[in-house]
Structures are given as C-alpha cells and as structure tokens.
Write an enzyme that holds these catalytic residues in place. Structure first.
Site, PDB file in Angstrom:
ATOM      1  N   CYS A 178      -1.266   3.583  -6.325  1.00  0.00           N
ATOM      2  CA  CYS A 178      -2.112   2.991  -5.297  1.00  0.00           C
ATOM      3  C   CYS A 178      -2.301   1.557  -5.764  1.00  0.00           C
ATOM      4  CB  CYS A 178      -3.451   3.708  -5.221  1.00  0.00           C
ATOM      5  SG  CYS A 178      -4.701   2.818  -4.259  1.00  0.00           S
TER       6      CYS A 178
ATOM      7  N   CYS B 149       0.850  -1.194   0.000  1.00  0.00           N
ATOM      8  CA  CYS B 149       0.000   0.000   0.000  1.00  0.00           C
ATOM      9  C   CYS B 149       0.882   1.239   0.000  1.00  0.00           C
ATOM     10  CB  CYS B 149      -0.881  -0.028   1.244  1.00  0.00           C
ATOM     11  SG  CYS B 149      -1.921   1.433   1.391  1.00  0.00           S
TER      12      CYS B 149
HETATM   13  N1  DGL Z   1      -4.034   0.430  -1.606  1.00  0.00           N
HETATM   14  C1  DGL Z   1      -3.764   1.706  -1.010  1.00  0.00           C
HETATM   15  C2  DGL Z   1      -2.559   2.361  -1.685  1.00  0.00           C
HETATM   16  O1  DGL Z   1      -1.744   1.704  -2.321  1.00  0.00           O
HETATM   17  C3  DGL Z   1      -4.890   2.709  -0.955  1.00  0.00           C
HETATM   18  C4  DGL Z   1      -6.238   2.288  -0.532  1.00  0.00           C
HETATM   19  C5  DGL Z   1      -6.793   3.041   0.678  1.00  0.00           C
HETATM   20  O2  DGL Z   1      -7.041   4.261   0.581  1.00  0.00           O
HETATM   21  O3  DGL Z   1      -6.922   2.394   1.708  1.00  0.00           O
HETATM   22  O4  DGL Z   1      -2.372   3.549  -1.564  1.00  0.00           O
END
Ligand code: DGL
Length: 265
Positions: A183, A69
């Site tokens: 993301c 993430c």
């Molecule tokens: N998967 C997360 C990222 O790579 C973002 C998702 C969220 O906002 O929780 O930034």
C-alpha cells in the site's frame, strides 16, 4: 505527469519519481473524498476512479498517469487504460522482487483488505511466489492512521503495532525475512513499523514499489522519445479532491517536499 492516489500514498511514489527524474513536472492528485480505497468493492471503485481521473485530466492535461495505489491498480487498470489516451503505470504489490530476494522463502504481504482480496494479487502470488510461503495481512486501519499522521500530525503507535500483530499472529512468522509494503501509504511509516517489529526481536527487508515505478516511468519516457524541456527541477503541485478539511500539518509536509498546494475541485 499525474500521480493519483486516495491520499498521501501518492507522496511515496512521487518522491521516487522526482528523485530519478527531477526535471519532470509532477501533479499529485489526492482523492481524500474517496478515501479509503482499500475498503471499496472492486466495481464501484473502478468506476469512481475512472471518473475522478478523467475529471482531473480535463483541467490538468498530462502526458502520463501513475495510479499510485495498489488497492486501485489491482482493480481499475484495464478499464482505465481503455478510457484514457495516455500511458498508464499501475502500482501493484512487489511480490516478484520479494520472492527473488527472500532467503527463507517466507514473505509478509502487508496491504489493505481490498488489495489482499483481489484476484489480481492472488495471480501475482501464483505467478511469482509459488515457491514461497506468503503471510498475507489486510490491515483495515493502517492507511487511515497514516492519513491522520500526515493530515493532523498525530502519531498512532497502536496502529503501527496492530499492523505488525496481523503478521505476527500467522504461522511461520518466525521465518519471515522480507515484507512487501503493498500500500503506497505504508512506506511513509516504514521506520515506525520496523521499530514495532524489533519488539519481536526481528529485522526484515522491506520492499515497496517506489523505485521500480520510477524506473518504469523513465523507460516509458525513453521509449516514447518525448523531448523534454531541459530544466534542473520540474514543478511539483498537489491537488486535493473531495473538499477536504484545511490541514496545516499537510501543508507543512508538502512545503518541506517542495510541493505547491493548488486549490481542489
Ligand atoms: N494507497 C492505497 C494503496 O496503495 C491505499 C489507501 C486507501 O485505502 O485508500 O493501496
């Protein structure tokens, strides 16, 4: 290996790790209760994630952790590394390869608002893309639309369009030839985003961090000299955190990917 995210973003990173290292056992932890990380302030997010990960590791000891993430990694890596005893691989925006690859020198950076606002991201741009023009777009709704797509099976064309609009409304969009999907949720809808971009008569190179992370994991495993049990295919399991609702749609996605759903905690 623990692959941790607020939700289905862990799937885009885990898929690349599984492709490169199919014998590894992967545990996907999806902190649905903490979603969306992209809307949290940096300090409380760092504290929340450290707590969650330490909790998971108590019940599921792992030899390596991937924070799958960008919103989390750009906030939490130093404190996390000081609290866990295993190697931690973070996923941060792939600005360096994008800057190296772009012919026009105009790059789009599509991320959550959290990732766009982090000093960590500004530093990556300063270090690796100072010769480029970076069009930043912090989309507050795109990760949620991806979650809805996977949890409820609902397509959200308006959300895909809005994400592209965030880029299109900025200066020098016409010259943009490369977009960083910063993301881990976004590569899961790359096709939908590309389709919206064609409405502007544009095609771009899409760059995400998945393959680079898989190569980094392989390198760390080699360096550690860990001997792995020789087997064809490792186990893939998913743990849902935060008492999420039941989802037939997600269960089907996981099954298709060969991932067994464990009960959450
Ligand atoms: N998967 C997360 C990222 O790579 C973002 C998702 C969220 O906002 O929780 O930034």
């Amino acid at each position: 290996m623990l692959v941790f995210d607020s939700g289905v973003g862990s799937l885009s990173i885990g898929a690349e790790i599984h492709r490169l290292l199919p014998d590894l056992d992967l545990l996907y932890a999806m902190d649905r209760g903490g979603f969306p990380y992209g809307q949290w302030q940096e300090q409380p997010l760092a504290e929340h994630i450290c707590r969650k990960i330490l909790d998971v590791l108590i019940d599921h000891p792992c030899d390596m952790l991937v924070v799958a993430c960008n919103s989390a990694s750009t906030a939490v890596l130093p404190s996390l590394r000081s609290q866990v005893a295993i190697p931690v691989v973070g996923v941060v925006p792939a600005i360096k390869p994008a800057a190296q690859q772009s012919s026009s020198g105009v790059i789009g950076l599509l991320a959550t608002p959290g990732t766009i606002s982090r000093p960590y991201t500004a530093q990556l741009i300063a270090d690796f893309a100072s010769h480029c023009h970076v069009i930043t777009a912090g989309d507050p709704g795109l990760a949620s639309a991806v979650e809805t797509f996977f949890w409820r099976g609902e397509n959200s064309p308006a959300a895909w369009r809005q994400a592209i609009m965030h880029l299109a409304e900025k200066p020098r969009f016409a010259e943009m030839d490369t977009v960083v999907l910063a993301c881990t949720h976004f590569p899961l809808v790359q096709q939908q985003l590309a389709k919206e971009l064609t409405l502007f008569g544009k095609e771009v190179s899409w760059i995400d961090s998945g393959q680079a992370i898989a190569r980094r994991v392989a390198q760390l495993l080699n360096e550690s000299g860990t001997t792995r049990e020789l087997k064809q295919t490792g186990s893939q399991e998913a743990l849902l955190l935060g008492e999420p609702e039941d989802s037939d749609s997600l269960a089907a996605v996981l099954k298709n990917r060969g991932i067994r759903l464990l009960s959450g905690r």
